[in-house]
Motif scaffolding. Structure first.
Motif, mmCIF file in Angstrom:
data_model
loop_
_atom_site.group_PDB
_atom_site.id
_atom_site.type_symbol
_atom_site.label_atom_id
_atom_site.label_comp_id
_atom_site.label_asym_id
_atom_site.label_seq_id
_atom_site.Cartn_x
_atom_site.Cartn_y
_atom_site.Cartn_z
ATOM 1 N N GLU A 1 12.325 4.494 -3.539
ATOM 2 C CA GLU A 1 11.055 4.720 -4.217
ATOM 3 C C GLU A 1 10.407 6.047 -3.787
ATOM 4 N N ASP A 2 10.995 6.697 -2.775
ATOM 5 C CA ASP A 2 10.509 7.979 -2.267
ATOM 6 C C ASP A 2 9.040 7.903 -1.878
ATOM 7 N N ASN A 3 8.707 6.889 -1.085
ATOM 8 C CA ASN A 3 7.326 6.720 -0.650
ATOM 9 C C ASN A 3 7.266 6.063 0.724
ATOM 10 N N MET A 4 6.217 6.409 1.461
ATOM 11 C CA MET A 4 5.859 5.659 2.664
ATOM 12 C C MET A 4 4.930 4.537 2.227
ATOM 13 N N LEU B 1 0.854 -1.185 0.000
ATOM 14 C CA LEU B 1 0.000 0.000 0.000
ATOM 15 C C LEU B 1 0.890 1.235 0.000
ATOM 16 N N VAL B 2 0.731 2.074 -1.011
ATOM 17 C CA VAL B 2 1.505 3.307 -1.117
ATOM 18 C C VAL B 2 0.688 4.441 -0.510
ATOM 19 N N TRP B 3 1.222 5.059 0.508
ATOM 20 C CA TRP B 3 0.496 6.096 1.225
ATOM 21 C C TRP B 3 0.393 7.380 0.391
ATOM 22 N N ASN B 4 -0.717 8.074 0.513
ATOM 23 C CA ASN B 4 -0.912 9.355 -0.143
ATOM 24 C C ASN B 4 0.045 10.396 0.444
ATOM 25 N N ARG B 5 0.760 11.094 -0.420
ATOM 26 C CA ARG B 5 1.776 12.053 0.035
ATOM 27 C C ARG B 5 1.165 13.190 0.857
ATOM 28 N N GLU B 6 0.010 13.685 0.432
ATOM 29 C CA GLU B 6 -0.619 14.784 1.166
ATOM 30 C C GLU B 6 -1.004 14.343 2.581
ATOM 31 N N ASP B 7 -1.461 13.114 2.711
ATOM 32 C CA ASP B 7 -1.843 12.616 4.032
ATOM 33 C C ASP B 7 -0.615 12.419 4.922
ATOM 34 N N ALA C 1 0.326 15.778 6.132
ATOM 35 C CA ALA C 1 -0.589 16.249 7.173
ATOM 36 C C ALA C 1 -0.261 15.624 8.525
ATOM 37 N N ILE C 2 0.094 14.354 8.524
ATOM 38 C CA ILE C 2 0.481 13.687 9.777
ATOM 39 C C ILE C 2 1.714 14.353 10.360
ATOM 40 N N ASN C 3 2.711 14.603 9.511
ATOM 41 C CA ASN C 3 3.948 15.220 9.989
ATOM 42 C C ASN C 3 3.700 16.645 10.479
ATOM 43 N N ALA C 4 2.866 17.402 9.756
ATOM 44 C CA ALA C 4 2.595 18.780 10.147
ATOM 45 C C ALA C 4 1.861 18.849 11.483
ATOM 46 N N SER C 5 1.040 17.828 11.777
ATOM 47 C CA SER C 5 0.254 17.854 13.010
ATOM 48 C C SER C 5 1.111 17.741 14.259
ATOM 49 N N GLN C 6 2.364 17.312 14.119
ATOM 50 C CA GLN C 6 3.219 17.127 15.287
ATOM 51 C C GLN C 6 3.522 18.445 15.998
ATOM 52 N N ASP C 7 3.331 19.577 15.314
ATOM 53 C CA ASP C 7 3.566 20.880 15.929
ATOM 54 C C ASP C 7 2.327 21.407 16.644
ATOM 55 N N MET D 1 -5.827 8.730 11.954
ATOM 56 C CA MET D 1 -6.070 9.387 10.670
ATOM 57 C C MET D 1 -6.341 8.327 9.616
ATOM 58 N N ASN D 2 -7.322 8.589 8.762
ATOM 59 C CA ASN D 2 -7.577 7.726 7.614
ATOM 60 C C ASN D 2 -6.673 8.154 6.468
ATOM 61 N N VAL D 3 -5.684 7.333 6.184
ATOM 62 C CA VAL D 3 -4.695 7.637 5.155
ATOM 63 C C VAL D 3 -5.120 6.993 3.845
ATOM 64 N N ARG D 4 -5.226 7.805 2.817
ATOM 65 C CA ARG D 4 -5.522 7.257 1.496
ATOM 66 C C ARG D 4 -4.308 6.458 0.996
#
Length: 473
Positions: free
Chosen positions: A404-407, A346-352, A355-361, A446-449
């Protein structure tokens, strides 16, 4: 719920704890070195984990595998008989100098564990990694009336002798330049070794066993020998490897490799509920790996057996052959023509992810993503849902691949959602703000696409399998 009580056996734990799912979801300590970095003398990084990941794709990488893998040595006239009865693998034409991915199931056809099995010769075998499977083999060897002796060599964290108590050093070398280094470092002419075959060679005057094995889609090699010889062999590899860009890799890069290679390591062992395994559970101590499982992630299923997997689920059904009697055969034969779940990436959506990383602040963060290994339990279990919110699978290992530059996550999904390109949702984070595991911070889900991709994810590994190089395993 988890508690601090020490149980005498796994059976005592199973019969005493009313909810094993809740218990394991709050287990404070994992048995594996990946989740306990202090248990291994291998550093987290030698350079940076990104450079070390790039090395297995672009040049060559050297892993130190000597400390996190337990080993089991079997010797005796009944050794092969025992392994044949417990394993779903075919042993036709098995002979010294060959290795195989060895898989054991319970009587219901659910996976207990897997290991790499070496046929050393003269009724002698070595099993590498797969602690739960090694426990199962040891129990049967000691209680089944077999003419066989067992010697355990526990991983460094549990070894009474610490690092110096280990029998073997073990190095994994991979990448497009790995074969060049192997050819030059071996004294004399390097042998041509087919996949999952072994050969004895000399490196820096030391006796070394070379196993043709690769996780990155190249002609990798795993090298082992007497533990005391490890520093000399490593120095020789690094000296020859200078011109080929050989990069030593630490724990972070090594344990992130399933992101590309697609290996579903250490599923929850199917040992807690099979009535025919009661004697095994009574034999297995309360300090065993099976008793110290650490369920993590968003998926909370009603019963512990709901987390069990079959060989088809995790992609290890190919070695299974019904040409011998073995534990679980009848159940597995009935499953052959039934629908099976499929292992995917499953390749995680980059925007999601952003958003997870940004929420840490902020004051109410999502579950933090650790890089490059985002899994925070043993095993990881995240819910995978379709557009209607229906549960369609379970995601396991999750991590970041710089190549692959992906989560990504490995996942087991039903057939209707296994096609490449299918869009699903991965639920990231634990329910109710997080479990009581001490390393899990308070967070929200969080629901990750996510988009379904092949497993293995790396194209080089898929080519290796498609060309049949890996069939010998």
């Amino acid at each position: 719920m988890s508690d601090d009580r020490e149980y005498g056996s796994l059976e005592e734990l199973v019969t005493s704890v009313p909810d094993l799912v809740e218990y394991f979801a709050n287990n404070a300590s994992s048995p594996h070195a990946r989740n306990r970095p202090s248990a291994s003398p291998v550093p987290a990084e030698f350079s940076t984990w990104r450079d070390e990941q790039h090395a297995w794709r672009e040049k060559a990488v050297l892993f130190d595998q000597a400390h996190h893998m337990p080993e089991l040595f079997l010797q005796g006239p009944d050794a092969l008989k025992l392994l044949t009865y417990l394993g779903i693998n075919s042993f036709a034409n098995y002979q010294p100098g060959r290795a195989k991915q060895y898989i054991c199931c319970n009587h219901e056809g659910q996976v207990i564990g897997e290991s790499v099995l070496h046929y050393l010769g003269d009724d002698s075998f070595e099993l590498i990694s797969g602690m739960q499977l090694q426990d199962w083999v040891t129990f049967n060897a000691q209680t089944g009336g077999y003419d066989v002796t067992v010697r355990r060599d526990l991983q460094t964290a549990q070894n009474p002798g610490g690092p110096e108590g280990r029998t073997n050093f073990r190095f994994g070398m991979d990448g497009p330049n790995a074969e060049h280094i192997f050819t030059e470092v071996v004294e004399g002419t390097a042998p041509e070794i087919p996949f999952f075959r072994t050969a004895k060679v000399k490196i820096a005057g030391c006796d070394v066993m070379a196993l043709r094995h690769g996780m990155a889609g190249h002609k990798g090699v795993e090298l082992s020998g007497a533990y005391a010889d490890g520093p000399k062999v490593r120095a020789a590899l690094m000296k020859v490897g200078e011109q080929y860009g050989l990069t030593p890799a630490g724990r972070l890069a090594y344990f992130s490799s399933p992101s590309e290679g697609g290996w579903w390591a250490y599923p929850l062992p199917a040992v807690y509920t099979d009535p025919k395994l009661k004697a095994f559970r009574e034999w297995l101590p309360g300090t065993s790996w099976a008793a110290k499982a650490q369920l993590s992630g968003s998926l909370r299923l009603p019963k512990v057996e709901d987390y069990y997997v079959t060989p088809w689920d995790i992609g290890v059904n190919r070695p299974m052959k019904f040409d011998h009697d073995f534990v679980g055969r009848a159940a597995l034969e009935k499953m052959v023509d039934q629908p099976h779940r499929t292992k995917v990436t499953l390749v995680w959506n980059r925007e999601d992810v952003a958003a997870i990383n940004a929420s840490q602040d902020g004051p109410d963060p999502y579950k933090k993503i650790e890089y490059p290994v985002a899994s925070y339990g043993f095993p990881q279990a995240d819910a995978v849902r379709d557009a209607d919110g229906q549960l369609v699978g379970m995601a396991g290992f999750c991590g970041y691949t710089a190549n692959e530059d992906n989560m990504v996550s490995l996942a087991i999904v039903d057939a209707a959602h296994a096609a490449v390109g299918t869009e699903v949702t991965l639920v990231w984070g634990e329910p109710d703000g997080g479990s009581r595991k001490p390393h899990v911070e308070r967070h929200r889900q969080m629901n990750v696409r996510a988009t379904v991709a092949p497993a293995p994810y790396a194209a080089a590994v898929r080519r290796m399998k498609a060309e049949g190089i890996g069939k010998a395993a």
